[in-house]
Design an enzyme around this catalytic site. Structure first.
Site, PDB file in Angstrom:
ATOM      1  N   ASP A   6       0.794  -1.235   0.000  1.00 52.07           N
ATOM      2  CA  ASP A   6       0.000   0.000   0.000  1.00 52.07           C
ATOM      3  C   ASP A   6       0.823   1.280   0.000  1.00 52.07           C
ATOM      4  OD1 ASP A   6       0.727  -0.880   2.609  1.00 52.07           O
ATOM      5  OD2 ASP A   6      -0.747   0.443   3.522  1.00 52.07           O
TER       6      ASP A   6
ATOM      7  N   GLU B 179      -0.580  -1.947   5.214  1.00 51.10           N
ATOM      8  CA  GLU B 179       0.469  -1.875   6.243  1.00 51.10           C
ATOM      9  C   GLU B 179       0.438  -0.529   6.939  1.00 51.10           C
ATOM     10  OE1 GLU B 179       3.666  -1.156   8.620  1.00 51.10           O
ATOM     11  OE2 GLU B 179       3.451   0.014   6.797  1.00 51.10           O
ATOM     12  N   GLU B 180       0.222   0.522   6.156  1.00 51.38           N
ATOM     13  CA  GLU B 180       0.293   1.876   6.729  1.00 51.38           C
ATOM     14  C   GLU B 180      -0.758   2.109   7.805  1.00 51.38           C
ATOM     15  OE1 GLU B 180       2.663   3.783   6.429  1.00 51.38           O
ATOM     16  OE2 GLU B 180       3.634   3.430   4.504  1.00 51.38           O
TER      17      GLU B 180
ATOM     18  N   ARG C  43      19.089  -6.324  12.958  1.00 51.73           N
ATOM     19  CA  ARG C  43      19.085  -6.239  14.414  1.00 51.73           C
ATOM     20  C   ARG C  43      18.460  -7.495  15.003  1.00 51.73           C
ATOM     21  NH1 ARG C  43      17.210  -4.326  19.401  1.00 51.73           N
ATOM     22  NH2 ARG C  43      18.925  -3.168  20.365  1.00 51.73           N
TER      23      ARG C  43
HETATM   24 ZN   LIG Z   1       5.205   3.963   5.971  1.00 54.51          ZN
HETATM   25 ZN   LIG Z   2       6.681   1.184   5.195  1.00 54.37          ZN
END
Ligand SMILES: [Zn+2]
Ligand SMILES: [Zn+2]
Length: 398
Positions: free
Chosen positions: A84, A142-143, A185
């Site tokens: 997205d 995702e946002e 990480r």
């Molecule tokens: Zn983002």
């Molecule tokens: Zn992102």
């Protein structure tokens, strides 16, 4: 296929990946509604010979490459790419500038899809080189932190092939990685990102006679400052917590005492135990302040993505491959987690894996703008790196 072969194949694909990335960049879509993005992916994946095994969360999909080597223990590696864009007006003058007004790929998810497609192409062409399965997961929303959870709820990790590990990456200027460098990480990399919404209910009245009213603005202001004391006075200075209030709405005129105030904010944590204690700590503050002022309150605490936790052994395995491919100087440890959230965390809660950074900051190319900035762009010359690392990890782990 050794590391050098993988590197060469991915480098050769960089141009094609760039074309794919530019298609996505020109046609950004947001949230769960990504019909054009999905159609392009379906078309390419089918063309490459992958089997699309499922549709999830409106625009998400899974596609599989089947390894042809014989093995007793066949495993499945999931490779996740988010799809997205953002509601943002692009301000670059690149030839591939967004064609959709008010929408822009300003986080690099366009590149994530291109790198995953590149890896799919290489793995499909070399399926005689590994056993097991590679399951590509293309994820919407995702946002807004909802896509991964929605795909999981619809069974993407329960349906065959069931992933045993998961891999993903983020390109861009996150973690300040210059072009060509990869960041990793072990343990927590990104924060849990929750939301609070508070309603203060007072009693409206005339500004001249405050003692006959219950002032929602004064109460709300008190709440905002008292909430800051949670981090400074109630959490160990060695633990990381952020409480940021982003909205405060109240009042209708200069001489009217406001009856209601609406406050919302974000709560970021790196530790699940502390995270679980926060709703109560916030409630205590609200209760105390409102009691003193004679106001009522409502609190809604909405859990967002959890802490993104990279598996130590899997990350170690990944780092060895990355070092062999890119050289020690280009594989850097990210010293501290960031307080940003990322819903890849939901997948990493299910199975071990790692989420790594692909640096694409290049001053000359002006790809050093922060994420979500209208001038954000990525350095397309690093697309091969993400792709090659997906392939190398798949081949060696399977
Ligand atoms: Zn983002
Ligand atoms: Zn992102």
């Amino acid at each position: 296929m050794d590391i050098t072969d993988i590197k060469h194949e991915a480098l050769e694909l960089n141009e094609e990946m760039t074309k794919w990335r530019r298609f996505f960049h020109r046609h950004p879509e947001t949230g769960f509604q990504l019909p054009r993005t999905k159609e392009f992916l379906q078309e390419k994946l089918t063309e490459l010979g992958l089997n699309i095994t499922g549709n999830y969360a409106e625009s998400g999909l899974a596609a599989v490459v089947k390894g042809e080597l014989r093995a007793e223990n066949k495993r499945t590696l999931a490779i996740r790419a988010d799809m997205d864009a953002l509601n943002l007006q692009e301000e670059t003058d690149k030839e591939y500038v967004s064609q959709e007004s008010g929408k822009m790929h300003a986080c690099g998810h366009d590149a994530h899809m291109a790198m995953a497609l590149g890896a799919a192409k290489i793995l499909q062409q070399n399926r005689d080189q590994f056993a097991g399965r590679v399951k590509f997961i293309f994820q919407p929303a995702e946002e807004i932190g909802q896509g991964a959870e929605a795909m999981l709820a619809e069974g993407v990790f329960q349906e065959e092939p069931v992933p045993d590990a998961v891999l993903g990456c983020h390109i861009g200027s996150l973690w300040s990685l210059p072009s060509g460098k990869v960041g990793y990480r072990k343990g927590p990399l990104m924060a849990a990102a929750d939301m609070i919404e508070i309603k203060i209910k007072g009693k409206g009245g005339h500004g001249a006679v405050p003692h006959t009213a219950v002032d929602a603005i004064v109460t709300g202001a008190e709440v905002v400052s008292a909430l800051q004391k949670i981090v400074s006075r109630k959490i160990s200075p060695l633990d990381s917590v952020v409480i940021s209030i982003g909205e405060f709405n109240a009042g209708s005129a200069f001489n009217i005492i406001a009856e209601e105030a609406h406050i919302s904010g974000t709560v970021r944590t790196l530790n699940e135990d502390i995270r679980k204690r926060l709703p109560e700590m916030i409630e205590d503050v609200l209760e105390g302040v409102c009691l003193e002022m004679g106001a009522d309150y409502e609190l809604e605490y909405t859990y967002g993505p959890p802490v993104l936790e990279n598996d130590s052994d899997f990350t170690e395995f990944f780092v060895e491959l990355a070092t062999e491919m890119l050289g020690e100087e280009n594989v850097v440890e990210i010293p501290n987690p960031t307080m940003g959230g990322e819903d890849m965390a939901y997948f990493l809660q299910q199975v071990p894996g790692t989420f790594f950074g692909v640096g694409s900051m290049n001053l000359e190319k002006e790809t050093d703008y922060p994420h979500h900035n209208p001038k954000f762009d990525i350095d397309e010359e690093v697309l091969w790196i993400g792709s090659a690392l997906f392939v190398a990890t798949a081949l060696n782990w399977l």
